[in-house]
Design a protein around this motif. Structure first.
Motif, PDB file in Angstrom:
ATOM      1  N   UNK A 245       1.250  -1.176  -0.475  1.00 41.12           N
ATOM      2  CA  UNK A 245       0.447   0.173  -0.416  1.00 41.12           C
ATOM      3  C   UNK A 245       0.760   1.326   0.125  1.00 41.12           C
ATOM      4  N   UNK A 246       1.588   1.403   1.341  1.00 42.43           N
ATOM      5  CA  UNK A 246       3.018   2.060   1.298  1.00 42.43           C
ATOM      6  C   UNK A 246       3.797   2.545  -0.260  1.00 42.43           C
ATOM      7  N   UNK A 247       3.663   1.893  -0.916  1.00 41.54           N
ATOM      8  CA  UNK A 247       4.506   0.996  -2.508  1.00 41.54           C
ATOM      9  C   UNK A 247       3.966   2.375  -3.444  1.00 41.54           C
ATOM     10  N   UNK A 248       2.391   1.980  -3.567  1.00 42.91           N
ATOM     11  CA  UNK A 248       1.457   2.550  -4.573  1.00 42.91           C
ATOM     12  C   UNK A 248       1.401   3.939  -4.462  1.00 42.91           C
ATOM     13  N   UNK A 249       1.536   4.609  -3.297  1.00 44.70           N
ATOM     14  CA  UNK A 249       1.510   5.080  -2.356  1.00 44.70           C
ATOM     15  C   UNK A 249       2.365   6.224  -2.997  1.00 44.70           C
ATOM     16  N   UNK A 250       3.432   6.190  -2.519  1.00 46.92           N
ATOM     17  CA  UNK A 250       4.781   6.475  -3.111  1.00 46.92           C
ATOM     18  C   UNK A 250       4.782   6.716  -4.532  1.00 46.92           C
ATOM     19  N   UNK A 251       4.820   6.255  -5.236  1.00 47.33           N
ATOM     20  CA  UNK A 251       4.160   6.174  -6.821  1.00 47.33           C
ATOM     21  C   UNK A 251       3.704   7.148  -6.914  1.00 47.33           C
ATOM     22  N   UNK A 252       3.037   7.380  -7.149  1.00 45.59           N
ATOM     23  CA  UNK A 252       2.249   8.842  -7.626  1.00 45.59           C
ATOM     24  C   UNK A 252       2.623   9.972  -6.516  1.00 45.59           C
ATOM     25  N   UNK A 253       2.883   9.876  -5.157  1.00 46.81           N
ATOM     26  CA  UNK A 253       3.228  10.725  -4.274  1.00 46.81           C
ATOM     27  C   UNK A 253       4.194  11.042  -4.676  1.00 46.81           C
ATOM     28  N   UNK A 254       5.640  11.308  -5.467  1.00 51.40           N
ATOM     29  CA  UNK A 254       6.732  11.571  -5.585  1.00 51.40           C
ATOM     30  C   UNK A 254       6.669  12.192  -7.262  1.00 51.40           C
ATOM     31  N   UNK A 255       6.280  11.816  -7.181  1.00 53.43           N
ATOM     32  CA  UNK A 255       5.515  12.357  -9.198  1.00 53.43           C
ATOM     33  C   UNK A 255       4.560  13.785  -8.918  1.00 53.43           C
ATOM     34  N   UNK A 256       3.877  13.480  -8.048  1.00 56.17           N
ATOM     35  CA  UNK A 256       3.184  14.662  -7.799  1.00 56.17           C
ATOM     36  C   UNK A 256       3.306  15.917  -7.312  1.00 56.17           C
ATOM     37  N   UNK A 257       4.525  15.438  -5.679  1.00 54.44           N
ATOM     38  CA  UNK A 257       5.419  16.363  -5.193  1.00 54.44           C
ATOM     39  C   UNK A 257       5.785  17.300  -6.205  1.00 54.44           C
ATOM     40  N   UNK A 258       7.094  17.453  -7.213  1.00 56.52           N
ATOM     41  CA  UNK A 258       6.810  17.937  -8.274  1.00 56.52           C
ATOM     42  C   UNK A 258       5.954  19.221  -8.704  1.00 56.52           C
ATOM     43  N   UNK A 259       5.503  18.418  -9.168  1.00 58.68           N
ATOM     44  CA  UNK A 259       4.316  19.355  -9.826  1.00 58.68           C
ATOM     45  C   UNK A 259       3.309  19.893  -9.088  1.00 58.68           C
ATOM     46  N   UNK A 260       3.740  20.184  -7.549  1.00 58.79           N
ATOM     47  CA  UNK A 260       3.046  20.783  -6.534  1.00 58.79           C
ATOM     48  C   UNK A 260       3.645  21.901  -6.343  1.00 58.79           C
ATOM     49  N   UNK A 261       4.759  21.767  -6.073  1.00 61.25           N
ATOM     50  CA  UNK A 261       6.114  22.759  -5.891  1.00 61.25           C
ATOM     51  C   UNK A 261       6.084  23.885  -7.298  1.00 61.25           C
ATOM     52  N   UNK A 262       6.155  23.250  -8.148  1.00 59.55           N
ATOM     53  CA  UNK A 262       6.065  24.244  -9.389  1.00 59.55           C
ATOM     54  C   UNK A 262       4.632  25.056  -9.284  1.00 59.55           C
TER      55      UNK A 262
END
Length: 306
Positions: A245-262
């Motif tokens: 479950x944590x791995x699935x969340x991480x896949x989306x989370x790491x990518x989403x954070x980059x778009x969020x900072x921009x």
């Protein structure tokens, strides 16, 4: 695409969980709040047991916060000294929180406690943020100058001994203040599965008096360490971390954070705060409804076939 979660003992749609992680990662990078305050409730709404949701979302917050913290560090918006002091307090708080979590679990009250704590904290913090954000927008529409807040730490912080300088934050205060703030957030991290940014960011601004430019990056920096410790405590003591479950969340989370900072660099800060406040209040209301609404079926009996 359905996957079976071994610790949660249920099947989930992998794409839905990845998308959820991406949304939370985006908010993490945009607001510096870790995103756990949203991950845990959404997992509970999806049907994940609260204890599993708390422990697994802490793992996801670690990954998404690393991604966001690196982006802010490259722009020189992280006070490393302050972040380490906050992280030290967070470590102490995480150990205390782990004992509280295990005690509640032994009593069989951990699920209801998680829900009540979420409603109280999210409702209070969200309400205060919403009030401030609406007031700021109304003053702007009326053509009034924004009410400037003199950046200074709380009077109680000024009374603490052993001051030291935090040049990146532009303050000269006792390290005991961020240590205590970090410890409090560390306790919440273990019990709620959050990074604590939704409390840490206001505390850094209004209690510690930090410069606004370094608050979000420093918040994400300390979240990385505190949630990592919380994850290890959950995995070793309560065995509630579902790695898949944590791995699935991480896949989306790491990518989403980059778009969020921009996105955070392009959108007006007043509207960002209003959006975050509305989101926090909405989650609190939904959790409160879940705690008080009478279910359609009051009892459910399951029997195993021999």
């Amino acid at each position: 695409m359905d996957l079976y979660l071994p610790i949660a003992e249920m099947s989930v749609n992998a794409l839905v969980i990845i998308g959820l992680g991406g949304l939370v990662g985006f908010l993490s990078g945009m607001f510096g709040v870790g995103g756990g305050f949203l991950t845990t409730p959404l997992l509970i709404f999806y049907g994940i047991p609260p204890a599993i949701a708390v422990a697994s979302s802490a793992t996801q917050v670690t990954g998404s916060s690393v991604s966001g913290a690196i982006s802010y560090y490259r722009r020189g918006q992280v006070d490393v000294r302050m972040g380490l002091v906050l992280a030290a307090g967070g470590f102490i708080g995480s150990v205390i929180g782990s004992f509280i979590f295990r005690w509640l679990k032994s009593l069989g009250q951990v699920d209801i406690t998680i829900g009540i704590v979420y409603v109280v904290f999210l409702g209070t913090v969200g309400g205060l943020m919403l009030k401030e954000s609406i007031g700021t927008l109304l003053r702007q529409r009326a053509g009034q100058a924004p009410s400037g807040r003199t950046r200074r730490h709380h009077p109680l912080v000024a009374a603490l001994p052993m001051r030291m300088r935090f040049p990146s934050s532009g303050i000269y205060i006792s390290p005991l203040a961020p240590l205590l703030v970090g410890a409090f957030v560390g306790i919440l991290t273990v019990i709620m599965g959050v990074g604590g940014g939704f409390i840490m960011v206001p505390a850094m601004l209004y209690i510690l008096g930090m410069a606004a430019g370094s608050v979000v990056g420093t918040s994400l920096f300390q979240i990385v360490f505190v949630t990592a410790v919380a994850t290890m405590l959950h995995a070793s003591q309560s065995q509630t971390v579902d790695i898949l479950l944590a791995a699935l969340l991480l896949v989306g989370g790491v990518v989403g954070a980059q778009f969020g900072t921009r996105a955070a660099q392009k959108l007006p800060p007043e509207r960002l705060r209003l959006f975050l406040a509305l989101l926090v209040v909405a989650v609190a209301i939904r959790l409160a409804i879940g705690l008080t609404w009478t279910p359609a079926e009051l009892f459910s009996i399951q029997t195993a076939l021999s």
